[in-house]
Write an enzyme that holds these catalytic residues in place. Sequence first.
Site, mmCIF file in Angstrom:
data_model
loop_
_atom_site.group_PDB
_atom_site.id
_atom_site.type_symbol
_atom_site.label_atom_id
_atom_site.label_comp_id
_atom_site.label_asym_id
_atom_site.label_seq_id
_atom_site.Cartn_x
_atom_site.Cartn_y
_atom_site.Cartn_z
ATOM 1 N N ARG A 56 16.030 17.592 65.092
ATOM 2 C CA ARG A 56 15.938 17.919 63.658
ATOM 3 C C ARG A 56 15.075 19.169 63.449
ATOM 4 N NH1 ARG A 56 14.268 12.982 60.192
ATOM 5 N NH2 ARG A 56 14.922 14.382 58.489
ATOM 6 N N GLN A 88 10.697 14.435 49.505
ATOM 7 C CA GLN A 88 10.830 13.409 50.555
ATOM 8 C C GLN A 88 11.280 14.074 51.860
ATOM 9 O OE1 GLN A 88 12.787 9.580 48.766
ATOM 10 N NE2 GLN A 88 13.538 11.345 47.597
ATOM 11 N N HIS A 106 6.612 12.574 52.844
ATOM 12 C CA HIS A 106 7.062 11.919 54.084
ATOM 13 C C HIS A 106 6.698 12.733 55.312
ATOM 14 C CE1 HIS A 106 10.341 9.392 51.851
ATOM 15 N NE2 HIS A 106 9.119 8.967 51.611
ATOM 16 N N CYS A 133 -3.165 15.411 73.076
ATOM 17 C CA CYS A 133 -3.783 15.874 71.814
ATOM 18 C C CYS A 133 -4.738 17.028 72.126
ATOM 19 C CB CYS A 133 -4.548 14.718 71.173
ATOM 20 S SG CYS A 133 -5.604 15.241 69.798
HETATM 21 N N1 APR Z 1 23.924 18.416 46.137
HETATM 22 C C1 APR Z 1 23.237 17.472 45.438
HETATM 23 N N2 APR Z 1 23.079 16.193 45.871
HETATM 24 C C2 APR Z 1 23.637 15.875 47.059
HETATM 25 C C3 APR Z 1 24.368 16.803 47.836
HETATM 26 C C4 APR Z 1 24.495 18.126 47.324
HETATM 27 N N3 APR Z 1 25.168 19.061 48.008
HETATM 28 N N4 APR Z 1 24.802 16.165 48.956
HETATM 29 C C5 APR Z 1 24.358 14.900 48.879
HETATM 30 N N5 APR Z 1 23.669 14.723 47.738
HETATM 31 C C6 APR Z 1 23.008 13.507 47.254
HETATM 32 C C7 APR Z 1 23.737 12.246 47.607
HETATM 33 O O1 APR Z 1 24.673 11.928 46.583
HETATM 34 C C8 APR Z 1 22.595 11.225 47.673
HETATM 35 O O2 APR Z 1 22.364 10.658 46.393
HETATM 36 O O3 APR Z 1 21.758 13.432 47.912
HETATM 37 C C9 APR Z 1 21.389 12.064 48.071
HETATM 38 C C10 APR Z 1 20.966 11.853 49.511
HETATM 39 O O4 APR Z 1 20.513 10.521 49.614
HETATM 40 P P1 APR Z 1 19.881 10.030 51.000
HETATM 41 O O5 APR Z 1 20.763 10.461 52.120
HETATM 42 O O6 APR Z 1 19.556 8.603 50.824
HETATM 43 O O7 APR Z 1 18.550 10.895 51.143
HETATM 44 P P2 APR Z 1 17.161 10.660 50.406
HETATM 45 O O8 APR Z 1 17.364 10.071 49.043
HETATM 46 O O9 APR Z 1 16.417 11.941 50.486
HETATM 47 O O10 APR Z 1 16.458 9.569 51.357
HETATM 48 C C11 APR Z 1 15.139 9.214 51.033
HETATM 49 O O11 APR Z 1 15.030 7.879 53.044
HETATM 50 O O12 APR Z 1 15.443 7.602 55.281
HETATM 51 C C12 APR Z 1 14.484 7.947 54.359
HETATM 52 O O13 APR Z 1 12.641 9.277 54.851
HETATM 53 C C13 APR Z 1 14.012 9.336 54.590
HETATM 54 O O14 APR Z 1 13.191 10.904 52.961
HETATM 55 C C14 APR Z 1 14.282 10.047 53.285
HETATM 56 C C15 APR Z 1 14.388 8.906 52.302
#
Ligand code: APR
Length: 231
Positions: A56, A88, A106, A133
Amino acid sequence: MSHMVILTGAGVSAESGLGTFRDKDGLWTKYDLNEVATPEGFARNPDLVHEFYNARRANCQNAQPNAAHTALARLQTKYRGRVTIVTQNVDDLHERGGASEVIHMHGELSGALCAICDHRWAAPRVMSPTDHCPACDSPATRPDIVWFGEMPYRMDEIYAALSEVDLFVAIGTSGNVYPAAGFVAEARAAGVETLELNLEPSSTAGAFDTARFGPATEIVPQWVSELINAP
Ligand code: APR
C-alpha cells in the site's frame, strides 16, 4: 469565525487508483482484515502485515492527488472560515494535493511506530519484522496505522471541533466504521448542518441534512466552487 469539519474516506482517493475497502473489488474482498489490520493478526504473522502495508505504501507513492484532493486544499485557502480535514485514509494525497490542516485519525503509511517504546519515525519504503527501533533498538517496529480494536488518534481534537463547527461534511466514506461513522450524529446533536458527498448513499445517509452523489472528482470541485464563489 465559520468553521467546517470534513471527514474523508477511501472514496476520495479511489480515483487516484488507491482503491477502497468495501466496494466490489475493495481491499477487504482480497485480504482478511483480521489478518492484516488487527494487533492479533500482526502478532500472528508480522511478515504478512508488513507485506500488506509495504504494497500500500508503494501504491500510495506512485499515486497522484486527484481533483477532489486539490479542490479541498483550495477550499482551505479560499473559504471565508476555517476548514479542518479529518481523514480515515492513511495515504498522504490530501497533503500532496496542497491541504494543510489534516488529522489522520487512522494513522499514516508514511509513519513507523515502535510497539515497545512508542517512538515514531518516517517509515522506510519497505518495513520488515527484523527492523530495529531507532530509539530503543527493539525488533518491534510496526506501521503507524490504527488497527481494528485500537483507539483512533486525536479524538479529543475531533470531538472538540465537531461541537463548535457550523458544517460537517462526509466525503467518500461508507459510514461502516466507528467512531468516524458516528461523527454525523455528534454534529446533528450539536445542531450542526450536515452534508454527504459520495458515489452512492452511505450506511449513514439518513443522518445527513443534504447529499450529493457522484464521483468525488466531479462533485467535490463543483461544491467547492459554489462555496468559494458564493456572494
Ligand atoms: N467518489 C466518491 N465516493 C466513492 C468513490 C468515488 N470515486 N468510489 C467509492 N466511493 C465511496 C463508496 O461508495 C463508499 O461509500 O467511498 C466509500 C468507501 O467506503 P469504504 O471502502 O468502506 O472506505 P471507508 O469508508 O474509508 O472505510 C473506513 O474502514 O477498513 C477501515 O480503516 C479502514 O479507514 C478505513 C475505514
